[in-house]
Design a protein around this motif. Sequence first.
Motif, PDB file in Angstrom:
ATOM      1  N   GLY A  99      -5.649  -1.969   6.221  1.00  0.00           N
ATOM      2  CA  GLY A  99      -5.424  -0.569   5.884  1.00  0.00           C
ATOM      3  C   GLY A  99      -4.340  -0.310   4.867  1.00  0.00           C
ATOM      4  O   GLY A  99      -4.042   0.847   4.561  1.00  0.00           O
ATOM      5  N   SER A 142      -5.281   3.340   3.850  1.00  0.00           N
ATOM      6  CA  SER A 142      -6.390   3.944   4.592  1.00  0.00           C
ATOM      7  C   SER A 142      -5.808   4.895   5.631  1.00  0.00           C
ATOM      8  O   SER A 142      -5.174   4.458   6.600  1.00  0.00           O
ATOM      9  N   GLU A 147     -10.722   6.098   8.891  1.00  0.00           N
ATOM     10  CA  GLU A 147     -11.892   5.314   8.509  1.00  0.00           C
ATOM     11  C   GLU A 147     -12.607   5.929   7.311  1.00  0.00           C
ATOM     12  O   GLU A 147     -12.892   7.128   7.279  1.00  0.00           O
ATOM     13  N   ASN A 148     -12.840   5.102   6.286  1.00  0.00           N
ATOM     14  CA  ASN A 148     -13.569   5.467   5.076  1.00  0.00           C
ATOM     15  C   ASN A 148     -12.786   6.357   4.121  1.00  0.00           C
ATOM     16  O   ASN A 148     -13.324   6.770   3.095  1.00  0.00           O
TER      17      ASN A 148
END
Length: 643
Positions: free
Chosen positions: A555, A602, A605-606
């Motif tokens: 991340g 990050s 998520e995504n």
Amino acid sequence: MIRGFEASRILLLVDGIRMNNLIYRAGHLQNIITVDKYMLEKVDVLFGPSSTIYGSDALGGAIYLKTKEAKLFLENNEKKISGNVLSNYSSVNKGKSFHFDLNYGSERWASLTSASYNEFGDLKMGRKRNGSNDFFGERPFYVETTNGVDQIVANDNKYVQKFSGYKQYDVMQKVVFQQNANAKHSLNLQYSTTSDIPRYDRLTDISSSGSLRSSEWKYGPQKRFLSIYKFSKKNLFNNTLLNVNLSYQNVEESRINRNFGSPKQNSRIEKVNVFAFTSDFNTKIGKGNLVYGIDIYHDQLNSTAFQKNILTGAETGLDTRYPDGDNATMRSEGFLSYSNDFNDELSYSISARAGYTSLKSKIETNTLNLPFTSVEQKNFTYSGAIGLVNNPFKSLKIALNLASAFRVPNIDDLSKIFESTPGILIVPNENLKPEKSVTADLSVTLWEGNRFQFENVFFVTKLYDPIQTGTYTFNGQTTIDFEGENSVIYANQNQGIAHLAGFSSVLKATIIKSLVFEGTFNFTRGTIHSSDGTFPLDHIAPMNGKVGINYESKGINIECYMLYNGRKDLDDYSPSGEDNLQYAPPGGTPSWQTYNLKGAFSIFENATIFSGVENIFDIQYRTFASGINAAGRNIYLGAKYKF
């Protein structure tokens, strides 16, 4: 610049199709920006001669730009719909970028659609002195035109390089059809266009009277359209893979300029069409791998020009940059490459290419009373390469390559009429021969798993019949009146033999888990030997490289690095003019270093946020051969969401 070569001596390919066309010039090119960076899947850089693989122009190397593919349902983790949304902002030029792409995939059909918008304002240079070097390149004045009247205006901020910004728009559409397990069809459509792009260096030129020379100097919208139909078939015979490409490119470039105080605006427009057929077969012969195929390219050029009075709107004819008649080139080439192993430690590869090229250029309007009105050339081309790779130990690799390469003169080399700098006019020369090179390189790589890698590459190149720009005589004249100025006549000419040699090194070492040190170093030297003597070769960049530390964990990715360049003294500049000595600081290009920090995080998520600071100490510098100062301190921030 790769191994002392640049522009038309470096081959650019996008999705396997040549971007180099019949008007690619030897100077400094911006055509690569027409490929949307947000749609790149990967970029492969081939160092050294690559003509045997890709044909003409790959003297110094090749850059292969591969864009993202439309993915079928099973190829995309069983997702029918996916995509990306991205935006970022840069402080140094108030730059804004937006990107969107959408992939739809079923079992047999897939579609990928993308669009990008980039807006770049005027670039702000660094404000801090570079060591003990003098300040240079500030923009204290610029030209402003009101109701057709030009006047010199003081710049509110001399570090802002007025009239260096532009906008760009990119769209792409890909469609894939999986006919069966072995056959696939795909259609690839790409389009890029820009606003007018100011030619900043020309806007800073000073006339003989001491005033700014130009009120306008810009490129019109740079347009590129590419369409590729590709057919792939596996297991054709003996497990052979077949790839066939049919492609069409349409490229438009224009140059618009107007002298200070003059109402006469000159516009020169070039429209290029390129039709191509390429195919390759990949098969096994014993334990070896054989690749062979053919490439056919047909380029067409239409060169037009006109002059407009900005006060009255009246338009009149104007001499064109290239001949105003029919201009075309045709190249047809075949190639093969075979690789195999002698044993577990030693492998080899051998390849060859041969073909035929033709060029025709017709001068309909002979404005300069040239002693000829057409140019025609036909050339048989060939190249070959052989390579050996030896792994005597698990942690040592030694590679040796010997390869030839070639570059066939194009319309830009042979037929253009162009004012390269104020007072120098380049005229056509129909007697040019292809450039040819032979290169030997040796690489030695040491490594220990993923913890340590140290690669060193040495190369030597001999370039035969290099095309250089030099003084020239035609019709008994060495000077000519061009657009109201007495200009010295120059032309492209084959001049003797050039010698290049260089060394590059890459070191990667894991300090602790997730923390990696990386350093690169590049050094190149080049000279040209002709009847006039020995001189520095153009496009030889000074010593340069990068040193940095990268931290990567789940991340998070953070990189701190330094970019550095050595000094380029005046005596090391080529006399050809291609190195843009007139835009260099007094004494040549000084050495410089910039310190930079960037990271990506990050947040969930995504979703990723990326940010950084470039040129942290706001150093004022100019990269070698550039006509504009490099960016000062730049803070950027962006975000990406993947769905």
